[in-house]
Design an enzyme around this catalytic site. Structure first.
Site, short mmCIF file in Angstrom:
data_model
loop_
_atom_site.label_atom_id
_atom_site.label_comp_id
_atom_site.label_asym_id
_atom_site.label_seq_id
_atom_site.Cartn_x
_atom_site.Cartn_y
_atom_site.Cartn_z
N SER A 61 0.83 -1.20 0.00
CA SER A 61 0.00 0.00 0.00
C SER A 61 0.86 1.25 0.00
O SER A 61 0.36 2.34 -0.27
CB SER A 61 -0.95 0.01 1.19
N HIS B 31 -3.84 -3.73 -4.99
CA HIS B 31 -4.01 -3.21 -3.63
C HIS B 31 -5.42 -3.51 -3.13
O HIS B 31 -6.39 -2.84 -3.49
CB HIS B 31 -3.73 -1.71 -3.60
N GLU C 2 -7.22 -1.64 -6.07
CA GLU C 2 -6.51 -0.69 -6.92
C GLU C 2 -5.50 -1.48 -7.74
O GLU C 2 -4.66 -2.19 -7.18
CB GLU C 2 -5.82 0.36 -6.07
N ASN D 177 -5.50 6.25 -0.68
CA ASN D 177 -4.69 6.80 0.41
C ASN D 177 -4.21 8.23 0.11
O ASN D 177 -4.08 9.04 1.02
CB ASN D 177 -3.51 5.90 0.72
#
Ligand SMILES: NC(=O)c1ccc[n+]([C@@H]2O[C@H](COP(=O)([O-])OP(=O)(O)OC[C@H]3O[C@@H](n4cnc5c(N)ncnc54)[C@H](O)[C@@H]3O)[C@@H](O)[C@H]2O)c1
Length: 591
Positions: A425, A446, A458, A496
């Site tokens: 990540s 991800h 992702e 994120n």
């Protein structure tokens, strides 16, 4: 405390004012509505009658309640009527000179003890108060649209507002069934202050073509459980409104992250203001429509077909690895669960069995499906067993040296053409890729925690990833019922990179004593419909994990506004890491 403000004047009965008038009358108070002229007054009353009729039709209100509340509302166009009120709430358009002029007049008309409240979103309450001779009795009362369903009210105090006036207004808000939070006078207050910075980053991400609008929106809905994606939300709010709020925020903060993304200005200049004009980030069926028009996905057609994936391997034995094994096995794929020892692999499979058992207990999985899934999982302590799988997902410790070593090993084991995916990540996927002799076969996948429940993946392609490898992973996601979004190999990917700066802004807001932990969490949950407030989320994610991600983001983009808030660093240094240590922003041990 005795019921504050038995008579309330509402000046300006548009979207917000009409809603506020109804909410106040529902609490049994007399409402004096004031509009700009006689025609506007007639229209405003008609609006109130229509909206309350709809409320009756939807059973939010009984016919008797409606009659009673309408009897409490009078609407006229003479501001002098406000002299009879104990509190005046101003809800005229967002224009400083208009509001200042109105407050100067109200100051002359109303007895000195009358409290004057402005409904502004982004203007300075202090400057509005300065137009009066009673700044201690002037404050902001920021409702959310639609007033009848949104529970949040921000009660905004300037440096001069008396605590008593603020407390009385908060009491009124509670009496209306709302949840008041205390905020100081700065652009955006709490909820919009945190929301708009994030929306701006999402617009900038779209503008830089890092990901498509659909993928950015899906990522935030599915990865964070938000009610809407940021670009769809900008279209709903109005691109022009968002730009105005951001301008005001930038003016005060001088934080580049608040400077409106250039794309916002372009859309405004082109008259593409969002839903209201039928087009913004998305195109809609008609102005005012909420139904976006699908546009052709030209890129998808040009992509080569993916490679065939009949068997998969997962490296690791932790939470993510076990969750990902569950996802594959439930979708009917044979999975090799490769851990550092046979024993670790067996234990991970036991945990998987327990997780499946819980799904059976909750009625989400049949016993037959559980047995079928378990039968597809083969635990192994020998990575050589991965020689025949078509795709390997690596979910070992988040440590670049560990991952690179594993990728070098996989390079020597996996058959030619096998796809090698990392679940990292925060590390660069390309660094995993270059640890092999076949970087074209390496990609990021991800997943989100808990992997069996979270729909989002992702899909991170590096500059060297082959197109058919990306296609393979997209097809695989569809097969295992995950929603893939595509993005490039840079820090934070989509979720994120948009989530953590917002969490960091919340910490900074706390650090500056602008608002409390509880008020900030409440504001985001009730004002924006977020499933958790930022501090609840930080405590769940872990403050150490959050700090690491923030540092990676700052290191990547070098944006001053992305520097981790010192308070977060202090809490981590003090060992307050969140729920896992019993204490983070909240003390969980005592609860
Ligand atoms: N719309 C939202 O989502 C929202 C949310 C929170 C806060 N706000 C804020 O609430 C305030 C009102 O916004 P809105 O969306 O209801 O605007 P609006 O345009 O829907 O309504 C404004 C009303 O004020 C009336 N008006 C104009 N000049 C007047 C005057 N001199 N005297 C009396 N009435 C006058 C207009 O006729 C109109 O009916 C603004 O400050 C806005 O920033 C809006």
């Amino acid at each position: 405390m005795e019921r504050p403000f038995p008579t309330v004047a509402v000046v300006g009965l548009g979207t917000m004012g009409a809603g506020v008038a109804v909410a106040v009358a529902r609490s049994g108070r007399r409402v004096i509505g004031v509009e700009a002229g006689p025609t506007q007054a007639v229209r405003a009353l008609a609006r109130i009658e229509a909206s309350t009729a709809r409320a009756v039709a939807r059973e939010r209100l009984t016919a008797e309640e409606r009659t009673a509340l309408l009897a409490l509302i009078e609407v006229g166009d003479d501001l002098a009527a406000a002299a009879q009120a104990d509190l005046v709430i101003e809800e005229v358009p967002e224009d400083l000179e208009l509001k200042r002029g109105l407050f100067a007049e109200l100051d002359r008309i109303c007895p000195p003890e009358t409290v004057l409240a402005t409904g502004t979103t982004a203007l300075s309450v202090t400057r509005i108060a300065a137009a009066t001779a009673r700044p201690e009795r002037v404050l902001g009362v920021h409702f959310f649209n639609p007033v009848h369903s949104m529970k949040l009210v921000e009660v905004v105090r300037t440096v001069l507002t008396s605590p008593q006036a603020a407390e009385q207004v908060a009491e009124l808000a509670r009496d209306l069934g709302k949840e008041p939070v205390a905020a100081g006078d700065r652009a955006g207050f709490i909820a919009n202050g945190l929301l708009f910075a994030y929306l701006n980053q999402a617009a900038a991400m779209f503008e830089s073509r890092y990901a498509t609008r659909e993928d950015i929106d899906a990522a935030m809905r599915l990865g964070c459980g938000l009610p809407m994606g940021p670009l769809a939300l900008l279209d709903l709010i109005g691109v022009d409104t968002a730009r105005t709020v951001l301008e005001a925020m930038y003016e005060q903060s001088k934080d580049r992250l608040h400077a409106p993304a250039p794309i916002l200005g372009q859309l405004v200049a082109a008259g593409l203001l969002g839903r209201k004009s039928g087009r913004g980030f998305y195109a809609y069926e008609a102005p005012g429509s909420s139904t976006p028009v699908a546009e052709e996905a030209a890129a998808a057609e040009a992509r080569p077909a993916g490679r065939e994936v009949r068997t998969v391997g997962v490296c690791g034995s932790g939470t993510m690895a076990t969750g990902i094994v569950e996802v594959f096995a439930k979708a009917g794929l044979p999975v090799l669960l490769a851990a550092r020892s046979q024993e670790k692999a067996e234990r991970a499979k036991d945990r998987l069995a327990k997780s499946l058992e819980r799904s059976v207990a909750k009625g989400r999985l049949t016993e037959q499906a559980r047995d079928a899934a378990l039968a597809l999982v083969t635990p192994t302590g020998d990575h050589q067993d991965l020689a025949d799988v078509d795709l390997v997902v690596e979910a070992v410790a988040e440590d670049l040296a560990v991952k690179r070593e594993l990728f070098t090993a996989l390079d020597g084991i996996a058959k030619p053409g096998a796809v090698l995916a990392t679940t990292t990540s925060s590390l660069p996927v390309i660094s995993c890729a270059t640890a092999t002799s076949r970087p074209q076969d390496v990609i990021g996948m991800h997943f989100f925690n808990p992997a069996p429940a979270m729909k989002l993946v992702e899909v991170v392609s590096t500059v060297l990833t082959a197109e058919d490898v990306t296609a393979t992973v997209l097809e695989l996601c569809a097969k295992v019922r995950k929603h893939p979004v595509e993005c490039g190999d840079r820090a934070g990917f989509i979720v994120n990179a948009l989530l953590f700066p917002y969490l960091n802004d919340a910490v900074r807001m706390l650090e500056e004593h602008y608002a409390t932990v509880d008020d900030i969490d409440t504001a985001m949950k009730l004002g924006c419909g977020y499933p958790m407030g930022p501090f609840e989320l930080l405590d769940v994610v872990g403050l150490d994990v959050s700090l690491t991600i923030e540092k990676v983001l700052h290191q990547e983009f070098r944006e001053p506004g992305l520097a981790a808030a010192p308070l977060l660093e202090h809490l981590v240094a003090a060992g307050c890491l969140g729920r896992k240590t019993g204490r983070g922003f909240r003390d969980h041990a005592r609860r």
